[in-house]
Each structure stands twice: as C-alpha cells, then as structure tokens.
Design an enzyme around this catalytic site. Sequence first.
Site, PDB file in Angstrom:
ATOM      1  N   CYS A   4       0.828  -1.205   0.000  1.00 58.70           N
ATOM      2  CA  CYS A   4       0.000   0.000   0.000  1.00 58.70           C
ATOM      3  C   CYS A   4       0.867   1.262   0.000  1.00 58.70           C
ATOM      4  CB  CYS A   4      -0.986  -0.035   1.169  1.00 58.70           C
ATOM      5  SG  CYS A   4      -2.230   1.246   1.027  1.00 58.70           S
ATOM      6  N   HIS A  90      -3.879  -5.003  -0.121  1.00 58.51           N
ATOM      7  CA  HIS A  90      -3.398  -5.524   1.168  1.00 58.51           C
ATOM      8  C   HIS A  90      -3.442  -7.055   1.196  1.00 58.51           C
ATOM      9  CE1 HIS A  90      -3.119  -1.755   3.484  1.00 58.51           C
ATOM     10  NE2 HIS A  90      -3.946  -1.336   2.542  1.00 58.51           N
ATOM     11  N   GLU A  92      -2.262  -8.808   3.535  1.00 59.53           N
ATOM     12  CA  GLU A  92      -2.278  -9.265   4.930  1.00 59.53           C
ATOM     13  C   GLU A  92      -3.674  -9.320   5.530  1.00 59.53           C
ATOM     14  OE1 GLU A  92      -1.683  -6.296   3.909  1.00 59.53           O
ATOM     15  OE2 GLU A  92      -2.187  -4.769   5.384  1.00 59.53           O
ATOM     16  N   SER A 143      -7.304  -6.357  32.599  1.00 57.87           N
ATOM     17  CA  SER A 143      -8.682  -5.892  32.407  1.00 57.87           C
ATOM     18  C   SER A 143      -9.648  -7.062  32.353  1.00 57.87           C
ATOM     19  CB  SER A 143      -8.765  -5.147  31.073  1.00 57.87           C
ATOM     20  OG  SER A 143      -8.535  -6.071  30.014  1.00 57.87           O
ATOM     21  N   GLY A 144      -9.091  -8.281  32.315  1.00 61.80           N
ATOM     22  CA  GLY A 144      -9.956  -9.442  32.134  1.00 61.80           C
ATOM     23  C   GLY A 144     -10.076  -9.799  30.664  1.00 61.80           C
ATOM     24  N   GLY A 145      -9.573  -8.934  29.805  1.00 65.75           N
ATOM     25  CA  GLY A 145      -9.597  -9.217  28.372  1.00 65.75           C
ATOM     26  C   GLY A 145      -8.483 -10.177  27.989  1.00 65.75           C
ATOM     27  N   VAL A 146      -8.568 -10.661  26.760  1.00 62.14           N
ATOM     28  CA  VAL A 146      -7.608 -11.670  26.303  1.00 62.14           C
ATOM     29  C   VAL A 146      -6.170 -11.141  26.373  1.00 62.14           C
ATOM     30  CG1 VAL A 146      -6.964 -13.158  24.363  1.00 62.14           C
ATOM     31  CG2 VAL A 146      -9.338 -12.505  24.692  1.00 62.14           C
ATOM     32  N   ASP A 147      -5.941  -9.935  25.843  1.00 59.46           N
ATOM     33  CA  ASP A 147      -4.571  -9.445  25.704  1.00 59.46           C
ATOM     34  C   ASP A 147      -3.862  -9.294  27.053  1.00 59.46           C
ATOM     35  OD1 ASP A 147      -5.438  -9.260  23.125  1.00 59.46           O
ATOM     36  OD2 ASP A 147      -5.669  -7.079  23.136  1.00 59.46           O
ATOM     37  N   SER A 148      -4.507  -8.582  27.983  1.00 58.97           N
ATOM     38  CA  SER A 148      -3.800  -8.353  29.252  1.00 58.97           C
ATOM     39  C   SER A 148      -3.707  -9.649  30.062  1.00 58.97           C
ATOM     40  CB  SER A 148      -4.467  -7.241  30.061  1.00 58.97           C
ATOM     41  OG  SER A 148      -5.790  -7.558  30.365  1.00 58.97           O
TER      42      SER A 148
END
Length: 431
Positions: A4, A90, A92, A143-148
């Site tokens: 791009c 793109h 990806e 935070s309870g989220g997947v990432d953290s």
Amino acid sequence: LGICYGLQVISRKYRGRIKPTDHREYGLARLKTKDNPLFKGIKGEQTVWMSHGDKLVSVPKNFSVVASTANSKYAAIFSPKNKIYGLQFHPEVVHTKSGKMILKNFISICGAKRNWTAEAYIERTVKEIKKEVGDKKVICGVSGGVDSTVAAVLIYKAIGRQLTSVFVNNGVLRLKEEKKVIKMFKELKMPVRYVDEETAFLKKLKGISDPEKKRKIIGNYFIEVFDKEVKKLGKHDFLAQGTIYPDMIESVSVKGPSVTIKSHHNVGGLPAKMKLKLVEPLKYLFKDEVRKIGRTMGLPEHVLMRQPFPGPGLAVRVLGEITKEKLDILRKADDIIIEEIKKAGLYHKIWQTFGVLLPVKTVGVMGDKRTYENALAIRAVHSKDAMTAEWVKLPYELLNTLSSRIINEVKGINRVVFDISNKPPGTIEWE
Ligand code: XMP
C-alpha cells in the site's frame, strides 16, 4: 515487499509518480495477475482488498507491472534488478483471498523459513522478560480481556511473584465485570489486586464529550492510579501491558507516518513523564496470535475467546458526555445483547457485538404514555485482526428479540437501530 503506502514510498524513491485521485479506492477489487513467482499457484482473477486515496500513475524506473485492477493499473510492481516488489492492495487482510499464498510465496522468494510457532515465541519471550526484569518488580494492569490476561500469564511464567497484577475498576466496565474478572483470576490461580476507582474516574470524565479527550483522561489517570499503587506496594520498576500490534498502528506512528486514528488507551494515553518502564510482551502480535500463545500456555477457551473490549470501556460507547445514569442504561442493554448472542450460538463466531448509547432522544409510545428517551445502536462485526471489519448480517429474528428485550427491559431506551458500516471507512467503536 512494500504494501500500500509501501508501494508508494518505493515508487517515489525510484522516480515513479504518485497522484491523489478523485476516486478513493476502499474495499474489494478484482486483481489480474501476470506470470510471476509472487503469484505462483494463483490462478485467474483474485479478490483483493484496497484502501488508498493516492495512486501510482507512472511506473518507477526498472520496475514492471505484474498485476492490475480496474481502478489501479499498477496494482503490483516488480523490479528484478533491485529485488523489490510493491503491492497497492493488502495481502495481509483476510478479504484478500490469496493474500496468505502471496506472503508465503514472498517468503520462499526470500529463501526464508516459516518457523514462527507459539512454543518458540513463549520460550524466547520468557527468557527476554527474565533478562530485562532481573530481580526487579513488575506491576501489570489487567482488564480481564484476552490481551492483558495472556500478557500477565506470560510474565507470571517468567518471574512469578515478582509480578503484581492489578485490576482497576475505572467506572466504565460492563455489568458485574469486576466480579467476573476476580473469579477468572482465581481460576487461573494467579493473585490479583482489585482497586476501586469508579468515583474518581467518573469525576474526571464529567463534562467531557470529545472522544480523544476521554481516551487521554482515562489513559492518564490509569497511570496515576498505578503510580499510587506502586507507592503503596513498594518499589516497582516496570509496568506491563497487553498492548498488541493494531493498538500501536492506529495510535502512534510506530516506525512510519500513520496518522492517529484513535489514541488507544494503553499506547497514546501514556503521559510522557511516566516513571515506570514498559514491558509489553505482545506488542508485535495480532489477536489471533495472542490467542494461540494463550492456548499453548493452557488458558481455557472461555478466557481466550472473550470478545475484545476496549481499554476506555463504555466511555467510548456512551457517545458524548458520560454520566453514571447513562452508563447504567448501557450496561443493562449490553448485558442483554451478549446474553442473546450467546443463546443464539453466535458469540464465538463474531469478533465483537455491543451496544452504543447515542446522544439522541426520540419520541415513542409505551402503553398509553408518550416517551422521550435514548436511542441505542447495536454493532456486530466480523474481523480477523481489527484492522478491517465487516458488519454481521444478524438474523432478523435475533434483531427482533434484541430490540424488544432492550426496549421493554431497559428503562431509558425507547429505540434500537442497527449499524451497517464496515471498517474502513468506519471504525469498530464509534468513538
Ligand atoms: P477501532 O474502533 O479502532 O477498534 O476500529 C479496533 C479494535 O480495538 C478495540 N479498541 C481498543 N482496545 N484500547 C484497547 O485495548 C483502546 O483504547 C481501544 N479502542 C478500541 C476495539 O474494541 C476493536 O476491537
């Protein structure tokens, strides 16, 4: 391989010409490829994803055109002399059907190996964290989220009790979220410290309706809370966060000149004078890779497959000024949405489903009474990496159930609408 803007930068360097166009090209296009190792195994016309305003109008020196679309004559260029490819589309993103194949071909052209595995990533990252942290202490915002959660588990694996995980109630959480998160950490057998800052956050957000200001206030105060906790807990040198790559791309210019779309709270919101050093073990990963890492470390599916929830929480879903009353209305509606989506067996099939409380009041009638209350928008999107998203064609029956349950059960909402915007040009969250 320039993608791009990459194609345009390369072209400029080699004296091609790039011009702004009247026809911005966003979305799907049909690509015709020429015979080239980059397109090995790809036959016929291909669907590709385009997202650009400027375009290449004359091919740079020593480059030839190896693919084109109706709108972009020079959709892919190649210079055998310089060993450089440029793609306007793109490869990806998931919408480019043969994108993975193109990248795979590129890897073979380079003579490299596809050897990224979750196991190797975990092993290497654990070593790096140990080395970086030494015998110092790390505080991690969860935070309870997947990432953290994945970030905290990874760091815990590396340094054990040198890690303190802190869960802050910032007043913009979903219904009973604090209880759910504490229970989850118990199940993971990881210690977590709960800090209730609801009142303070809401006070800081009072009267603020600009989305970027809200994000910055939440990000900044978050760090203040952490600084305060560190003072209480004794010296910590590092702050760990579950930042992932898309957070960085859209928040700041990582190594390139991308404009700030939104200040993601764990990136753009950080004050310059922050006293803690950062540990961000997932910052070059996409969500699906984070889930792979989590799965390999044995985290349960209900944790890994939680739909993403933004750091600034419901603050960016109550449009305009935030009040506790509006947040409570949205919490109830959000809970109904999640419950019904789960009941319909769709929760794991959809990237995100949520409600947005609009700063609009409309007239309705309930029983024999006139109502004048808020409108709520339902948003459901499919996505692979949050960089692009497509609105989900939820079944009419389900939309009907959602609308009647929300209007009947949530006092303060008398109208429900459904958001049918894709990303780009929309974003997933409304603010
Ligand atoms: P947008 O709205 O930018 O969202 O299309 C892309 C994805 O990121 C989530 N999001 C955030 N996540 N901190 C986060 O950790 C943030 O400040 C933030 N803002 C948006 C959003 O929910 C979507 O999944």
